[in-house]
Each structure stands twice: as structure tokens, then as C-alpha cells.
Write an enzyme that holds these catalytic residues in place. Structure first.
Site, PDB file in Angstrom:
ATOM      1  N   CYS A 103       5.904  -6.171  -2.264  1.00 28.78           N
ATOM      2  CA  CYS A 103       5.138  -4.859  -2.895  1.00 28.78           C
ATOM      3  C   CYS A 103       5.949  -4.358  -3.936  1.00 28.78           C
ATOM      4  O   CYS A 103       5.222  -3.941  -4.859  1.00 28.78           O
ATOM      5  CB  CYS A 103       4.636  -4.179  -1.453  1.00 28.78           C
ATOM      6  SG  CYS A 103       6.187  -3.164  -0.838  1.00 28.78           S
ATOM      7  N   HIS A 110       5.191   1.063   1.982  1.00 25.50           N
ATOM      8  CA  HIS A 110       4.258   0.120   0.903  1.00 25.50           C
ATOM      9  C   HIS A 110       4.524   0.836  -0.408  1.00 25.50           C
ATOM     10  O   HIS A 110       4.312   1.955  -0.371  1.00 25.50           O
ATOM     11  CB  HIS A 110       3.087  -0.025   1.193  1.00 25.50           C
ATOM     12  CG  HIS A 110       2.114  -0.852   0.677  1.00 25.50           C
ATOM     13  ND1 HIS A 110       2.690  -2.000   0.115  1.00 25.50           N
ATOM     14  CD2 HIS A 110       1.033  -0.834   0.224  1.00 25.50           C
ATOM     15  CE1 HIS A 110       1.734  -2.694  -0.542  1.00 25.50           C
ATOM     16  NE2 HIS A 110       0.556  -1.837  -0.598  1.00 25.50           N
ATOM     17  N   ASP A 149      -3.147  -0.792  -6.689  1.00 22.79           N
ATOM     18  CA  ASP A 149      -2.027  -1.602  -5.957  1.00 22.79           C
ATOM     19  C   ASP A 149      -2.231  -2.872  -6.198  1.00 22.79           C
ATOM     20  O   ASP A 149      -3.316  -3.657  -6.085  1.00 22.79           O
ATOM     21  CB  ASP A 149      -2.512  -1.435  -4.226  1.00 22.79           C
ATOM     22  CG  ASP A 149      -1.465  -2.108  -3.374  1.00 22.79           C
ATOM     23  OD1 ASP A 149      -0.694  -2.671  -3.844  1.00 22.79           O
ATOM     24  OD2 ASP A 149      -1.457  -1.616  -2.368  1.00 22.79           O
TER      25      ASP A 149
END
Length: 684
Positions: free
Chosen positions: A274, A332, A355
Site C-alpha cells: 500500500c 493503510h 487509493d
């Protein structure tokens, strides 16, 4: 009268790029400018001078098959909504006239060509004379990415280095990252990303027309950073096998990733997780001129069934079980980009979540956003794009269950854990900025943590408590865990009743990756505890370095305590997940007040072995604007407590604040140790 002939055209690259805040892209052969502001090109005429009364010029601007044709006027008053070209009548050099070309603030971004048309006695004569790259302009009020503060433009557009935050909310760790937007080949790779996208390949004209919008561009980039649906940049890997590529923790900047992708005919680079996906996306957005920052959401929920509930299961001895598809990542990382959102109505402008980590499909592809942060806080889950997904990531409740012989024997609910800290790098300083309040209504503000120290939050014990009418149990860390030191924690048990109790006590520790369920137990204690009526007892425990070093490394620890009332088998659970902070590499720069471009400088990287056994590894030093590429040093085996000093040299190539960073990848421990030092390069 003889024809007007143009001998040479000067794109005035240095002047234009300084005026357009693109001087960092000096390695690009093309002129790089921003929309909503004019740029100047000067003409070297052959033969006679320019005659403003009789001579006329026209400019043709081309983006793929799209084009705009305009006359060169003698008025600086231009339309802000269309392409314009003019000469300044107050500063007209008839032998070397200058033309100002004005791209509107709503122009499409991309790689342009332009031609100058001059009339001749035999008809129209065209002279092809240039190319330029057009970017978004956060300095222009009419641009949809305008951000009103200069320090934020410097941080979120021009800054080529930053910090990514990982770990846990009670023990944050900073990871230095070089965004590399000014490094050779990076600008071109970012523009190629748009060209390679399915939207461009399917219909180039429509794609070019849509490139006026940062909303459209951001969704393309979010999808193109991962390789799930296209020829995207990065291949994700959350297994423990990275033999076919690079371990995600080994990346220190975006430049190597983007250049490798471009140089291998757009084959996915292996591997990303991530923070790598987000950091590379931040580079692309800053290159394109869209203000962007990397954001970490600690205890980030992945709610697969959209019920805003994450379920966690434990055994009767405190071992965390893998029982469902929902999960909580200890952290995250995504990005926020700044833009207007007229499509959402009033009050939803500003920061938008994007994202690029492939988790869920949006519009049929693996991308996420732009989701308005203001809309997330206002719970406007009816709006586009992907607001329900992000809302759940920061707001879901956690239900914990203890399971015995296939049956649930205890249940508790935690409404504070998910999204307990949301943060980004502070503007202008290498420290953490708490932005949790931007996403959610919080009961009391949590103090901002610094990236240089570990801070235990005041309300952290609330999340580690379990109670009933009979027993109250707390699990607390005595201090932020540090590599090479024992992990000290306390279990506090309170008998709230007027009868004595005999309790079984199970304490269990498991190693876990930030986004996975824990692996097998590596440390456990089982005992009994007698409580007198209304008695409070405190149990002090330690996990020694030798017990965790071989299994934890860059991983985290899930620690849980389960108490069982031997009289009625009632059970009580308290748990915590935490990271063990590695020491930072120390970097000392010599003569740091007199650093200037193109002059060799020296620095020293120092590492002291905090572990209980000998270590060795490879030290990598990098710094955009300071060192071309990377420098690697092999570190010989170092005894516990041993110290090594590695001298390095670097030559800055531009003025400004730069990051010199180092990372030490240990070969016998699954750990990467990092350090950084900000270097201010003075103008000559």
C-alpha cells in the site's frame, strides 16, 4: 515587399520554466509550462524586421488530432477560457519579436505541438517550430486544482521528498521516501502513463478532451498505478515470496519504479504494497501539477460486506483466528489530492481520497476515488466516488468473539479502534500531522505525534479493556516497544464482585504482517489467578528480545489476554496490536551551512547494532538532487552493541531543501532500518 522569414525560434525554456514553477524539470528536453499562464517564445527573423502594420502571424496548437488556430494579436487582454496568442506592443523588438501563448486554465494536460503560420506572396506558409508539455496550475485561481497557500503548493506540488507513516497508532514509525519527480525520465514516464491507459487506447480524442478535469485524470492514475486491469506500474504482492522481484520494503523512491516500468515496455514492476502504491501515485500527481499528499489510516477496516462491522475471533487461550473475509490493516496508506468538486454540489471541494492499492473495483476497475474528505465526514455515502468504502475504512465497529469448541462464548464491541489516527506529513517540517478530525467527528482531539519519537496516546487503554459486572481487565504497554529491548506490558485485573474468584489466565503473542491475520503463537504464558472480593491485581510481563527478534522483524505483534472464571466459565478478552520500532540510522552532514550546487560534500551514516546477536546487511544511500541513482555499501558482520560509520560523498545539482536518506537491509533479520537528514542547498 519581401516575405517574412523565420530563421530560428527560441522557446526561452529557462525563463518560462522559472516563471511557471517548473524549473525542476530541467532534465526534460521539452518546454514544461502550466495552464492558465502565458509563456514566451522569441523569433529570430531572416532579412527584414517585423512590421506590425502589415505583417500577421497565426499559431496552431495541436494535442493529438485536436487543434486550435488563433491569430497573434497586439493586446494582452485575453480570454481566460480559450487559447490566445499575442505580442506585447509595449515591448516589441522588430528584429527579434516575442510571441506570448496563453493556454486557458481549463486546457487539457499533455504533450503539445505547435506551428507558426506566416503569410507569403505565394499563399500560406507554415513553419513547425516547437513542442511543450502542459500541466495543471495550482498557482492559478481559475484552475480547478488551485490551492491558495504558497507553503502548501511548495509542499504538495514541488517537494520531491517526504515521510510515509507506518506501524501502529500508539507507536508510529516514519519511512523516508523520495518522490523523484524531477529525476531524469520520471516526467516522461508519468505522461506515458496517461498514453498507455485503456481510456486513451480506446478513444484518443475523447481522452484528450476529458484531460481538462483532475477528477478524470485522478481516476485514470489510481487505476494505472496497479497492474490489475491494464499495463499499470506496480504488481501487488502480500505473500512472503518476493523472489521474482523486489521486496516492497526495499524501495526508497518512485524514480526507480517508474523508470523500470517505462524501460521494460510497460511491464508491471514487482512488487508493491500500500505505501509503495500511494507514494508512486503521489509522484505522478505532483508531476502533473495536482496537489497531492500521502495519508496513513491506522487500523484501517476493509469491510467486504458493507455492514460497517468487522468481526475478529480468538481462541479460548487468546490466539487470534482467521475466520472471515473482513479485516483490519494496522495501517493503510492512500493519497489525497486537492481539487474542486462542482459535480458534488456546494462544500465538497478540497482534499479527495484516492487509493491505488487494488482492493475493490470501482466502475469495473481496481481504483478508488476521488472521494471527498468533507463528504466522508458528513456521511454522504450517496455521493461518488467510493465514499462508502472509505467511510467504512475509518468508521467501522469491531466485534470481538471468543470461540470455544466451535461456539461463541464471549462477545465485545469496540467503536473507537478503526481510524483511530489518520495522519500525513506536516507542511514544511519532517513530522507527523494529525488529520483525523478531517475525516470524522472525534470526542476529544488527540495530540499530534512526532515522527522522531514514540508516543502512547492517552486513550489507548480504553481499547485494550474488557469488562462485565464481574471482572474488568486491562492490557497496557508500559512504554513504546524498541528493538533490542524487552517488550514490557501490564495486565490489570479487577474483581468487581463481593465474592472471591479463581481465574485461568492465558496470554498469547503472535507475529503478523500489517494487513494479515497473525501467524502461529511464538510466546505464551498460562497460569491461574486468585482474586479476593473487590481485589485489584496487577501482572507485569516481559517478552525478551531473543524471544521475538527472529519472528517479528518488520512485522507486528498481536498480544491478547483471556481470563476464564473457573466457576462459571465466563471469559474476558483484552488485546493489542503493536510494532517494535527499529533504531534509526544517524546521518551527519559536514559543513551543512555552506552547501551549494555542483560542489562535492561529505556526510557520515552511523549504525549501532541494538540486537542480541550479530547482524550484517547492505546499506543504500540515495537523495534526489544530491546523488544520481543510489550508492550501495556492504556492511560486514557487526557484534551486538557494535557501531559502524560509513562516509559518503554527494554533489547537489540544484538549490533547495533535499532529503539525504539511507536504508540498511539486514540479511539475517527481516528488518529494514532507515534514516534521513534534510539538506538545505544554498543558491550560488
Amino acid at each position: 515587399m519581401e516575405d517574412l522569414l523565420i530563421q530560428h525560434v527560441n522557446l526561452e525554456k529557462y525563463e518560462n520554466q522559472e516563471r511557471h514553477k517548473t524549473e525542476g524539470f530541467r532534465s526534460s528536453k521539452a518546454l514544461v509550462v502550466r495552464r492558465g499562464a502565458p509563456f514566451r517564445v522569441s523569433l529570430q527573423l531572416e532579412g527584414r524586421p517585423f512590421n506590425p502594420r502589415t505583417d500577421s502571424l497565426r499559431v496552431k496548437i495541436m494535442l493529438g488530432r485536436l487543434y486550435a488556430m488563433m491569430p497573434v494579436t497586439f493586446s494582452k487582454r485575453v480570454s481566460s477560457s480559450s487559447w490566445n496568442a499575442y505580442m506585447d506592443p509595449a515591448d516589441l523588438n522588430l528584429h527579434k519579436p516575442s510571441i506570448f501563448i496563453y493556454p486557458p486554465a481549463s486546457a487539457s494536460v499533455g504533450f503539445y505541438r505547435f506551428q507558426l503560420w506566416v503569410p507569403s506572396r505565394g499563399g500560406q506558409q507554415k513553419t513547425a517550430f516547437g513542442k511543450f508539455i502542459l500541466l495543471f496550475n495550482p498557482w492559478c485561481r481559475e484552475d480547478s486544482v488551485y490551492i491558495p497557500f504558497e507553503d502548501q503548493r511548495e509542499e504538495y506540488v514541488q517537494n520531491d521528498s517526504g515521510l510515509l507513516f507506518v506501524g501502529t497508532p500508539v507507536n508510529t514509525a516514519s519511512r523516508p521516501w523520495s518522490f523523484d519527480q524531477y529525476e531524469p525520465g520520471v516526467l516522461e514516464a508519468c505522461l506515458n502513463l496517461l498514453q498507455v491507459s485503456p481510456q486513451h487506447q480506446n478513444n484518443r480524442v475523447v481522452d484528450y478532451l476529458n484531460r481538462t478535469s483532475p477528477i478524470y485524470i485522478s481516476r485514470i492514475v489510481s487505476a494505472m498505478i496497479n497492474s490489475e486491469d491494464d499495463h499499470g506500474v506496480l504488481k501487488g504482492n502480500w505473500s512472503s515470496d518476493f523472489k521474482q522481484g523486489v521486496h516492497p520494503s526495499m524501495w526508497t523512491g518512485s524514480g526507480d519504479i517508474l523508470r523500470q516500468w517505462a524501460q521494460t515496455a510497460y511491464r508491471p514492476v514487482k512488487y508493491g504494497q500500500c505505501w509503495v502504491f500511494a507514494a508512486v501515485m503521489c509522484t505522478v500527481m505532483r508531476v502533473l501539477g495536482i496537489p497531492c499528499r500521502v495519508v496513513t489510516n491506522f487500523n484501517s477496516a476493509h469491510d467486504t460486506n458493507a455492514n460497517l462491522v468487522i468481526e475478529e475471533y480468538y481462541s479460548e487461550t487468546g490466539q487470534k483466528l482467521s475466520r472471515n473475509k473482513d479485516s483490519i490493516w494496522n495501517f493503510h496508506v492512500w493519497v489525497e489530492c486537492w481539487m474542486n468538486r462542482k459535480d458534488l454540489g456546494f462544500g465538497k471541494d478540497g482534499w479527495q481520497v484516492l487509493d491505488p492499492t487494488p482492493q475493490e473495483r470501482s466502475g469495473g476497475v481496481f481504483c478508488c476515488g476521488p472521494a471527498s474528505v468533507k463528504a466522508i465526514k458528513d456521511q454522504r455515502i450517496d455521493l461518488v466516488y467510493d465514499i462508502p468504502f472509505v467511510y467504512a475504512a475509518v468508521n467501522a465497529d469491531v466485534h470481538k468473539f471468543i470461540v470455544s469448541q466451535g461456539q461463541v462464548v464471549s462477545h465485545s464491541k469496540d467503536t473507537e479502534r478503526v481510524g483511530s489516527l489518520i495522519c500525513t506529513k506536516a507542511v514544511g517540517f519532517p513530522r507527523l500531522q494529525n488529520i483525523t478530525g478531517d475525516y470524522k467527528h472525534i470526542k476529544s482531539p488527540t495530540s499530534t505525534l512526532t515522527s522522531r519519537s514514540s508516543t502512547m496516546s492517552e486513550d489507548s487503554t480504553v481499547r485494550r479493556a474488557s469488562s462485565s459486572e464481574g471482572v474488568l481487565v486491562f492490557l497496557t504497554l508500559d512504554k513504546a516497544p524498541l528493538a533490542g529491548k524487552p517488550v514490557s506490558f501490564t495486565v490489570k485485573v479487577t474483581n468487581r464482585q463481593s465474592v472471591a474468584k479463581m481465574m485461568k489466565v492465558h496470554i498469547n503473542a503472535q507475529a503478523k504482517e500489517y494487513n494479515h491475520s497473525p501467524s502461529d503463537t511464538f510466546w505464551e504464558i498460562h497460569s491461574t489467578l486468585e482474586l479476593a472480593p473487590k481485589e485489584v491485581k496487577v501482572l507485569h510481563q516481559q517478552i525478551l528480545p531473543a524471544q521475538y527478534e527472529d519472528v517479528v522483524g518488520d512485522n507486528l505483534i498481536n498480544l491478547a489476554v483471556v481470563l476464564e472464571d473457573m466457576a462459571n466459565q465466563e471469559r474476558f478478552l483484552a488485546s493489542e496490536e503493536f510494532n517494535i520500532t527499529s533504531p534509526q540510522l544517524a546521518i551527519q552532514v559536514s559543513n551543512e551551512s555552506n552547501i551549494v550546487p555542483h560542489k562535492e560534500q561529505t556526510a557520515t551514516v552511523t549504525f549501532t547494532n541494538p540486537f542480541s546477536h550479530m547482524v550484517s546487511g547492505v546499506l543504500t544511500v540515495a537523495g534526489a538532487g544530491l546523488i544520481p541513482g543510489k550508492i550501495n555499501f556492504r556492511m560486514l558482520p557487526l557484534q551486538p552493541g557494535g557501531r559502524v560509520l560509513q562516509p559518503i560523498t554527494f554533489i547537489p545539482n540544484m538549490a533547495g531543501t533535499k532529503m539525504l536518506q539511507a536504508s540498511l537491509s539486514l540479511t539475517n533479520i527481516n528488518t529494514t532500518i532507515t534514516g534521513f537528514e534534510m539538506v538545505f542547498v544554498n543558491k550560488v
